[in-house]
Design an enzyme around this catalytic site. Structure first.
Site, PDB file in Angstrom:
ATOM      1  N   CYS A  45       0.602  -1.170   0.022  1.00 35.90           N
ATOM      2  CA  CYS A  45       0.075   0.072  -0.111  1.00 35.90           C
ATOM      3  C   CYS A  45       1.015   1.206  -0.728  1.00 35.90           C
ATOM      4  O   CYS A  45       2.371   1.344   0.948  1.00 35.90           O
ATOM      5  CB  CYS A  45      -1.239  -0.296   1.218  1.00 35.90           C
ATOM      6  SG  CYS A  45      -0.302   0.516   2.468  1.00 35.90           S
ATOM      7  N   ARG A  79      11.435  -4.744   6.261  1.00 35.53           N
ATOM      8  CA  ARG A  79      12.790  -4.511   4.399  1.00 35.53           C
ATOM      9  C   ARG A  79      14.116  -4.627   4.688  1.00 35.53           C
ATOM     10  O   ARG A  79      14.773  -5.204   4.178  1.00 35.53           O
ATOM     11  CB  ARG A  79      12.498  -3.579   4.194  1.00 35.53           C
ATOM     12  CG  ARG A  79      11.313  -2.888   3.402  1.00 35.53           C
ATOM     13  CD  ARG A  79      11.601  -2.695   2.063  1.00 35.53           C
ATOM     14  NE  ARG A  79      12.071  -1.865   1.697  1.00 35.53           N
ATOM     15  CZ  ARG A  79      12.410  -1.934   0.553  1.00 35.53           C
ATOM     16  NH1 ARG A  79      12.668  -3.093   0.100  1.00 35.53           N
ATOM     17  NH2 ARG A  79      13.324  -1.267  -0.177  1.00 35.53           N
ATOM     18  N   HIS A 178       5.866   6.446  -2.452  1.00 35.16           N
ATOM     19  CA  HIS A 178       6.855   6.991  -2.386  1.00 35.16           C
ATOM     20  C   HIS A 178       7.075   8.235  -2.969  1.00 35.16           C
ATOM     21  O   HIS A 178       8.172   8.945  -2.817  1.00 35.16           O
ATOM     22  CB  HIS A 178       7.992   6.063  -3.826  1.00 35.16           C
ATOM     23  CG  HIS A 178       7.727   4.659  -4.284  1.00 35.16           C
ATOM     24  ND1 HIS A 178       7.380   4.195  -4.672  1.00 35.16           N
ATOM     25  CD2 HIS A 178       8.167   3.743  -2.722  1.00 35.16           C
ATOM     26  CE1 HIS A 178       8.067   2.451  -4.359  1.00 35.16           C
ATOM     27  NE2 HIS A 178       8.258   2.371  -3.055  1.00 35.16           N
TER      28      HIS A 178
HETATM   29  S1  SF4 Z   1      -2.011   1.655   5.838  1.00 33.91           S
HETATM   30 FE1  SF4 Z   1      -1.994  -0.211   4.453  1.00 33.91          FE
HETATM   31  S2  SF4 Z   1      -1.035  -1.856   6.439  1.00 33.91           S
HETATM   32 FE2  SF4 Z   1      -2.564   0.248   7.113  1.00 33.91          FE
HETATM   33  S3  SF4 Z   1      -4.895  -0.245   6.866  1.00 33.91           S
HETATM   34 FE3  SF4 Z   1      -4.325   1.007   4.350  1.00 33.91          FE
HETATM   35  S4  SF4 Z   1      -3.397  -0.682   2.965  1.00 33.91           S
HETATM   36 FE4  SF4 Z   1      -3.612  -2.286   5.417  1.00 33.91          FE
END
Ligand code: SF4
Length: 530
Positions: A45, A79, A178
């Protein structure tokens, strides 16, 4: 491969999947578009791209995730950005995962007070130089104004506090994060410290995140050549390094997708030129070092780089000669990142292996076809959702690092500034290019082509291994690395040799094969003992 999908999905996926028939003039590929709901994607995401990739590795900022605990936990050291403190008095906060831990009542009544409290608490406990705040999906949905909270706390505490509207749903993948991260780092950190740096060859490496120690290997090679790294954005780097990195004379870009925005903005504001490099693989490493030496144009540096390459190759050559006896002709596929699927092809080529298919998780068309397609890329609503910041030349600090004549003569000698040729030009004719590959497509690809190894990310690793194919996890390297530079190449050759030479993968039987084994026991035994 696409037959199982409904017609509409077939049409959409069909654009993201092609045979690279004309590598010199790559065909148009569908990229950076929304994943069809229901397809199991490997993408992350926007929050993951912002906090997890670009800013998270800066070790002495306190990173606070504003949201439910799952988001912060998900991005906690996953990471493997390695860190060591660069100057006495600095602190490494990366082992902490800080979150506001939002609960239902905050979703109903708002989380701004909670965020303020969290920033205060973090400051009281650690007294950091800077605190950054990351918005997650629920925060965006309820409309917490994290930027106002950050501004208030910046005034109150007298340290740098800034926020990122990187809610997970912004954009189609981590790529949006990014871009948001680049904008934020540029606005809130770059150029804060104008202290001059005394060094002959001053460069920044952009888009190198020190996974498994890659940046340290590059740093080692640069030190041998006499090149000083001012800032690595953002692997193993401190807040102070970033605030001062506009004093460098050159930006070299490793991961084009995640950081090209920063390279462009620094060139516009400060006059720092940039070009693309690749320190993954022998040819890439040698070419990149020579290009940097040619840029500075100093004979002493050019000679020194050649000496370093010759000395390092003495160590690499015997390992490569030995490994090639077993790896030559084997097949690999790469589905990872927004640059790694390109960069790692060099390492497989070093080993005389064939990369028959590759694709990115979150790249845009320019990462596949080259930056010359940039003017033709349609700006859709998802892209428009990401802020484009307007940058102008700084009236006092803009300074051309090379005269126009020198830059022109370098360009005439084949030097490409501000450019990236993309992955498809380097791939062999008739190889497969697949954007945002799904689990189903990956399984089909394995059944059709029987690769000897696949380089991929965390989410698809076990899909691959359950099908009896080794997976070199190139997102965080599992427990391995570094793979950059000369010593990194040796690590990679040895690991791929071990992975593709062992027979253990032929013993792996996925649960869905058990019924087949029972029906045809002879076939199962033959496969296991092959
Ligand atoms: S920010 Fe990313 S990890 Fe958090 S709920 Fe939204 S999609 Fe999921």
């Amino acid at each position: 491969m696409l037959e199982i999908y409904p017609k509409k999905t077939q049409r959409k996926r069909g654009k993201q999947l092609l045979v690279n028939e004309t590598p010199a003039t790559p065909a148009e590929i569908g990229a950076n578009s929304r994943t069809v709901p229901g397809i199991v994607t490997q993408r992350g995401c926007s929050y993951a791209g912002c906090k997890g990739v670009v800013i998270g590795p800066i070790y002495d900022i306190l990173h606070i995730t504003h949201g439910p605990i799952g988001c912060g936990f998900y991005s906690w050291l996953s990471r493997r950005n390695k860190t060591r403190i660069r100057k006495p008095g600095e602190t490494d906060y990366l082992q902490y995962s800080m979150s506001t831990d939002m609960q239902e009542n905050h979703i109903v009544f708002g989380g701004e007070k909670l965020l303020k409290q969290a920033i205060q608490e973090a400051y009281d406990e650690f007294k950091p130089k800077a605190i950054s705040v990351y918005a997650t999906c629920p925060v965006g949905l309820i409309g917490d104004d994290i930027h106002t909270v950050c501004r208030q706390m910046k005034e109150e505490l007298g340290i740098n506090v800034f926020g990122f509207s990187c809610e997970g749903y912004k954009g189609v993948s981590q790529s949006a994060g990014h871009h948001i991260a680049n904008n934020g780092v540029f606005k809130h950190m770059i150029g804060l410290d104008d202290t001059p740096i005394e060094a002959k060859y001053k460069i920044n490496i952009l888009g190198e995140y020190n996974i498994g120690g890659d940046a340290w290997e590059i740093e080692r090679i640069f030190a041998l050549c006499g090149i000083d790294i001012i800032g690595t954005l953002s692997g193993g780097v401190s807040y102070d390094d970033i605030c001062n990195c506009h004093m460098a004379d050159l930006n070299v870009v490793m991961c084009h997708r995640s950081i090209n925005y920063m390279a462009e903005m620094m060139e516009t504001k400060f006059g720092i030129p940039w070009f693309k490099v690749n320190f993954i693989g022998l040819e890439g490493t040698k070419k990149s070092l020579r290009k940097i030496a040619q840029y500075f144009g100093d004979k002493e540096l050019i000679d020194r780089v050649e000496e370093v390459i010759a000395a390092e190759m003495m160590e690499v050559r015997p390992v490569l000669d030995d490994v090639r006896k077993r790896t030559t002709g084997k097949k690999a596929a790469l589905f990872v990142g927004g640059s790694r699927a390109h960069h790692y092809q060099d390492l497989f080529e070093d080993m005389h292996m064939k990369v028959f298919a590759a694709g990115y998780e979150f790249a845009h068309r320019d990462d596949y076809e080259g930056r010359d397609v940039l003017p033709n890329i349609k700006i859709d609503a998802d892209t428009r959702n990401i802020e484009e910041i307007h940058v102008e030349a700084d009236p006092e600090r803009y300074n051309l690092r090379q005269t126009q004549d020198r830059k022109k003569s370098l360009e005439e000698s084949g030097f490409n500034f501000s450019d990236y040729e993309g992955m498809m030009r380097q791939m062999k004719k008739d190889t497969l290019v697949i954007d945002d590959i799904s689990h189903h497509e990956l399984e089909q690809l394995i059944e059709m082509y029987h690769p000897d190894v696949i380089g991929s990310g965390i989410k698809d690793k076990y899909v691959i291994e359950k099908m009896g194919v080794p997976c070199k996890q190139l997102h965080s390297y599992d427990y391995g690395g570094p793979y950059a530079g000369f010593k990194g190449a040796i690590n990679f050759y040895k690991e791929i040799d071990r992975m593709t030479s062992t027979k253990v993968w032929q013993l792996a039987r996925a649960p869905w094969h058990v019924a087949d084994d029972a029906a045809a026991p002879e076939a199962a035994t033959a496969s296991a003992t092959a």
